[in-house]
Scaffold this motif. Structure first.
Motif, PDB file in Angstrom:
ATOM      1  N   THR A 140     -31.086  42.704  66.881  1.00  0.00           N
ATOM      2  CA  THR A 140     -30.638  42.664  65.097  1.00  0.00           C
ATOM      3  C   THR A 140     -29.764  43.533  64.881  1.00  0.00           C
ATOM      4  OG1 THR A 140     -31.495  40.637  65.030  1.00  0.00           O
ATOM      5  CG2 THR A 140     -29.753  41.523  63.481  1.00  0.00           C
ATOM      6  N   GLY A 141     -30.815  44.660  65.216  1.00  0.00           N
ATOM      7  CA  GLY A 141     -29.719  45.789  64.288  1.00  0.00           C
ATOM      8  C   GLY A 141     -29.114  46.885  65.648  1.00  0.00           C
ATOM      9  N   ARG A 142     -29.437  46.246  66.481  1.00  0.00           N
ATOM     10  CA  ARG A 142     -28.933  47.138  67.860  1.00  0.00           C
ATOM     11  C   ARG A 142     -27.199  46.494  68.000  1.00  0.00           C
ATOM     12  NH1 ARG A 142     -26.370  50.139  70.735  1.00  0.00           N
ATOM     13  NH2 ARG A 142     -26.991  50.946  73.068  1.00  0.00           N
ATOM     14  N   LEU A 143     -27.450  44.655  68.038  1.00  0.00           N
ATOM     15  CA  LEU A 143     -25.987  44.121  67.670  1.00  0.00           C
ATOM     16  C   LEU A 143     -25.212  44.343  66.868  1.00  0.00           C
ATOM     17  CD1 LEU A 143     -27.939  40.439  68.672  1.00  0.00           C
ATOM     18  CD2 LEU A 143     -26.898  41.665  70.535  1.00  0.00           C
ATOM     19  N   VAL A 144     -25.891  44.676  65.736  1.00  0.00           N
ATOM     20  CA  VAL A 144     -24.913  45.446  64.343  1.00  0.00           C
ATOM     21  C   VAL A 144     -24.545  46.387  64.968  1.00  0.00           C
ATOM     22  CG1 VAL A 144     -24.772  46.099  61.849  1.00  0.00           C
ATOM     23  CG2 VAL A 144     -26.122  43.904  62.909  1.00  0.00           C
ATOM     24  N   GLU A 145     -24.792  47.437  65.556  1.00  0.00           N
ATOM     25  CA  GLU A 145     -24.596  48.559  65.751  1.00  0.00           C
ATOM     26  C   GLU A 145     -23.811  48.630  67.224  1.00  0.00           C
ATOM     27  OE1 GLU A 145     -26.364  52.806  68.198  1.00  0.00           O
ATOM     28  OE2 GLU A 145     -27.590  51.348  67.809  1.00  0.00           O
ATOM     29  N   LEU A 146     -23.613  48.038  68.164  1.00  0.00           N
ATOM     30  CA  LEU A 146     -22.878  48.169  68.908  1.00  0.00           C
ATOM     31  C   LEU A 146     -21.354  47.113  68.677  1.00  0.00           C
ATOM     32  CD1 LEU A 146     -25.081  46.518  72.445  1.00  0.00           C
ATOM     33  CD2 LEU A 146     -23.673  48.375  72.019  1.00  0.00           C
ATOM     34  N   SER A 147     -21.327  45.843  66.801  1.00  0.00           N
ATOM     35  CA  SER A 147     -20.218  45.734  66.909  1.00  0.00           C
ATOM     36  C   SER A 147     -19.991  46.532  66.097  1.00  0.00           C
ATOM     37  CB  SER A 147     -21.040  43.958  66.390  1.00  0.00           C
ATOM     38  OG  SER A 147     -21.426  43.949  64.861  1.00  0.00           O
ATOM     39  N   ARG A 148     -20.741  47.589  65.197  1.00  0.00           N
ATOM     40  CA  ARG A 148     -19.681  48.038  64.751  1.00  0.00           C
ATOM     41  C   ARG A 148     -18.876  49.846  65.173  1.00  0.00           C
ATOM     42  NH1 ARG A 148     -23.823  50.636  61.947  1.00  0.00           N
ATOM     43  NH2 ARG A 148     -24.033  48.927  60.771  1.00  0.00           N
ATOM     44  N   LYS A 149     -19.565  49.795  66.705  1.00  0.00           N
ATOM     45  CA  LYS A 149     -18.832  50.169  67.047  1.00  0.00           C
ATOM     46  C   LYS A 149     -17.175  49.922  67.343  1.00  0.00           C
ATOM     47  CE  LYS A 149     -21.808  53.363  70.093  1.00  0.00           C
ATOM     48  NZ  LYS A 149     -22.021  53.092  71.742  1.00  0.00           N
ATOM     49  N   ARG A 150     -17.260  48.790  67.832  1.00  0.00           N
ATOM     50  CA  ARG A 150     -16.006  48.093  67.769  1.00  0.00           C
ATOM     51  C   ARG A 150     -14.735  48.133  66.704  1.00  0.00           C
ATOM     52  NH1 ARG A 150     -16.391  43.856  72.415  1.00  0.00           N
ATOM     53  NH2 ARG A 150     -13.668  43.765  72.194  1.00  0.00           N
ATOM     54  N   GLY A 151     -15.930  48.243  65.373  1.00  0.00           N
ATOM     55  CA  GLY A 151     -14.560  48.822  64.323  1.00  0.00           C
ATOM     56  C   GLY A 151     -14.926  47.331  64.044  1.00  0.00           C
ATOM     57  N   VAL A 190     -25.689  37.012  68.848  1.00  0.00           N
ATOM     58  CA  VAL A 190     -25.157  37.053  69.758  1.00  0.00           C
ATOM     59  C   VAL A 190     -23.684  35.757  70.464  1.00  0.00           C
ATOM     60  CG1 VAL A 190     -26.341  35.697  72.062  1.00  0.00           C
ATOM     61  CG2 VAL A 190     -27.180  37.261  70.730  1.00  0.00           C
ATOM     62  N   ASP A 191     -23.781  34.587  69.792  1.00  0.00           N
ATOM     63  CA  ASP A 191     -22.531  33.638  70.268  1.00  0.00           C
ATOM     64  C   ASP A 191     -21.397  34.601  69.076  1.00  0.00           C
ATOM     65  OD1 ASP A 191     -24.618  31.844  70.442  1.00  0.00           O
ATOM     66  OD2 ASP A 191     -24.585  31.027  68.655  1.00  0.00           O
ATOM     67  N   TYR A 192     -21.771  35.229  68.417  1.00  0.00           N
ATOM     68  CA  TYR A 192     -20.422  36.016  67.814  1.00  0.00           C
ATOM     69  C   TYR A 192     -19.929  37.107  69.110  1.00  0.00           C
ATOM     70  CZ  TYR A 192     -16.925  38.598  65.274  1.00  0.00           C
ATOM     71  OH  TYR A 192     -15.878  39.283  64.354  1.00  0.00           O
ATOM     72  N   ILE A 193     -20.484  37.878  69.117  1.00  0.00           N
ATOM     73  CA  ILE A 193     -20.502  39.240  70.577  1.00  0.00           C
ATOM     74  C   ILE A 193     -20.135  38.304  71.537  1.00  0.00           C
ATOM     75  CG2 ILE A 193     -21.377  41.041  71.075  1.00  0.00           C
ATOM     76  CD1 ILE A 193     -22.879  41.350  68.855  1.00  0.00           C
ATOM     77  N   SER A 194     -20.614  37.319  72.285  1.00  0.00           N
ATOM     78  CA  SER A 194     -20.061  36.874  73.119  1.00  0.00           C
ATOM     79  C   SER A 194     -18.677  36.590  73.225  1.00  0.00           C
ATOM     80  CB  SER A 194     -21.448  35.837  73.730  1.00  0.00           C
ATOM     81  OG  SER A 194     -20.579  34.441  73.035  1.00  0.00           O
ATOM     82  N   LEU A 195     -18.168  35.900  72.300  1.00  0.00           N
ATOM     83  CA  LEU A 195     -16.626  35.210  72.372  1.00  0.00           C
ATOM     84  C   LEU A 195     -15.920  36.832  71.992  1.00  0.00           C
ATOM     85  CD1 LEU A 195     -17.272  32.438  69.768  1.00  0.00           C
ATOM     86  CD2 LEU A 195     -17.161  31.930  72.829  1.00  0.00           C
ATOM     87  N   LEU A 196     -16.145  37.751  71.682  1.00  0.00           N
ATOM     88  CA  LEU A 196     -15.438  38.563  71.387  1.00  0.00           C
ATOM     89  C   LEU A 196     -14.727  38.952  73.139  1.00  0.00           C
ATOM     90  CD1 LEU A 196     -17.278  41.210  68.914  1.00  0.00           C
ATOM     91  CD2 LEU A 196     -15.129  39.541  68.828  1.00  0.00           C
ATOM     92  N   PRO A 197     -13.616  40.305  73.115  1.00  0.00           N
ATOM     93  CA  PRO A 197     -13.289  40.045  74.462  1.00  0.00           C
ATOM     94  C   PRO A 197     -13.537  41.671  74.866  1.00  0.00           C
ATOM     95  CG  PRO A 197     -11.486  40.714  72.507  1.00  0.00           C
ATOM     96  CD  PRO A 197     -12.701  39.742  71.971  1.00  0.00           C
ATOM     97  N   HIS A 198     -14.838  41.927  76.069  1.00  0.00           N
ATOM     98  CA  HIS A 198     -15.344  43.233  76.830  1.00  0.00           C
ATOM     99  C   HIS A 198     -13.814  43.320  78.308  1.00  0.00           C
ATOM    100  CE1 HIS A 198     -18.365  40.771  74.253  1.00  0.00           C
ATOM    101  NE2 HIS A 198     -19.057  42.266  74.626  1.00  0.00           N
TER     102      HIS A 198
END
Length: 364
Positions: free
Chosen positions: A30-41, A54-62
């Motif tokens: 969970t902490g690593r997922l939050v860190e990755l999303s924080r990198k994207r603002g 996981v569901d939220y991050i997978s729907l972001l454009p990559h």
């Protein structure tokens, strides 16, 4: 472009990214997922359920940079495979070996491999084979893994020593080079390997490992044995024979077992190991830790064993790591990777120990 290669049209959709993140629970906490999303603002809460993140991050454009960050984050370090050694009764110089390798390279041109070789100052020729391995059981973005296999040919006046990674690809390429070399020299190849095929006495099978464990040149002080894999022959069967009918006492756990893995400390002195030995089990694989006899303190963890312990074939060995001395002279608690020079020295020492242990096990 080779005829078997095509431009990739693969791309990752949201389902691929979701599978990737969902399957990597240990890496993508969970902490690593939050860190990755924080990198994207994007600010997310660590109190949120992991599945929701996981569901939220997978729907972001990559784009590719974001995909690379994800793949790097879930990538598992590739373990160095075990090594094995073979001795061929053939005289060949470096030039003859290189010509055989070049011939094999032409034959394997469509295999999708990147093969390089270089000659060392001592005359040995080292091959590096980079290839792609697929694992359909993993999430789609983790199925493709790039591997490297190493094969080394060391010629001398009396024989040719072949050292290689104990993998199917290394074995295949090495066999093709040796067959080509034999064809070019118009000779038959006789090979010697570390094998216990003819040894049917379980005590002698185990004696081979006792000698190997205590026979590492320059490392005669045994610190611990923490992993032992023991096997025994099926009823009415010796190496090289087909199994007969099994007549087992189903109330006896040991009688029903053919292979047992022991993990712990000082395993060779435990009552459980002694009972297994008395029931006809023998060591087929072991991992142990030894200390350097002289000089700067150093402890080494090595493992060795047979891929087919009953037949006594497929011997391989590996340097797992080293424990170095601190400034105080005490051995550090954390394990370190050996340097290339240390790995080379220890690998050659393991070869010598295995060859020295073999005659004692073969004596009738």
């Amino acid at each position: 472009m080779p005829p078997n290669e095509r431009k990739s049209e693969f791309y990752a959709d949201d389902k691929d990214i979701q599978d990737l993140l969902a399957s990597a629970r240990q890496k993508m906490t969970t902490g690593r997922l939050v860190e990755l999303s924080r990198k994207r603002g994007i600010l997310l809460s660590e109190e949120e359920d992991r599945e929701v993140l996981v569901d939220y991050i997978s729907l972001l454009p990559h784009a590719w940079p974001e995909m690379k960050d994800l793949l790097d984050a879930v990538e598992t370090a590739v373990r160095t495979p075990a090594s094995t050694v073979e001795q061929y009764s053939v005289q060949a110089d470096s030039g003859e070996i290189e010509r055989a390798i070049e011939s094999v390279l032409k034959d394997r041109d469509t295999m999708g491999e990147a093969i390089n070789f270089v000659r060392s100052s001592d005359g040995s020729v080292r091959m590096s084979i980079e290839y792609t391995e697929w694992d359909p059981s993993k999430a789609r973005l983790r199925q493709r893994r790039v591997r490297t296999a190493v094969v080394e040919f060391s010629p001398s006046e009396a024989e040719l020593v072949l050292r290689r990674h104990q993998t199917d690809r290394a074995e295949e390429v090495a066999r093709e080079v040796m067959e080509t070399l034999a064809k070019n020299k118009q000779t038959e190849l006789a090979v010697r390997r570390v094998e216990l095929t003819g040894v049917t006495d379980p005590a002698k099978r185990t004696a081979f490992f006792y000698s190997l464990i205590r026979g590492l040149p320059g490392f005669g002080q045994l610190v611990d044995v923490d992993h032992v894999d023991v096997s025994r022959f099926p009823p009415n069967q010796t190496p090289g024979e087909e199994g007969g009918e099994n007549e087992l006492d189903e109330t006896d756990t040991h009688a029903m077992s053919r292979r047992v893995l022991l993990k712990g400390d000082s395993l060779l002195g435990t009552p459980e190991f002694r009972r297994l030995s008395e029931d006809g089990f023998f060591i087929g694989e072991a991992r142990w830790r030894v200390a350097k006899d002289a000089g700067e303190p150093l402890e080494v963890v090595v493992e060795a064993g047979f891929s087919d312990p009953v037949e006594g074939t497929g011997f391989g060995f590996k340097v797992c790591g080293v424990y170095r001395a601190k400034k105080s002279g005490e051995i550090a608690a954390s394990r370190d990777r050996p340097s290339p020079a240390e790995r080379r020295q220890l690998t050659l020492a393991l070869e010598d120990a295995a060859r020295n242990a073999l005659p004692g096990a073969m004596d009738e």
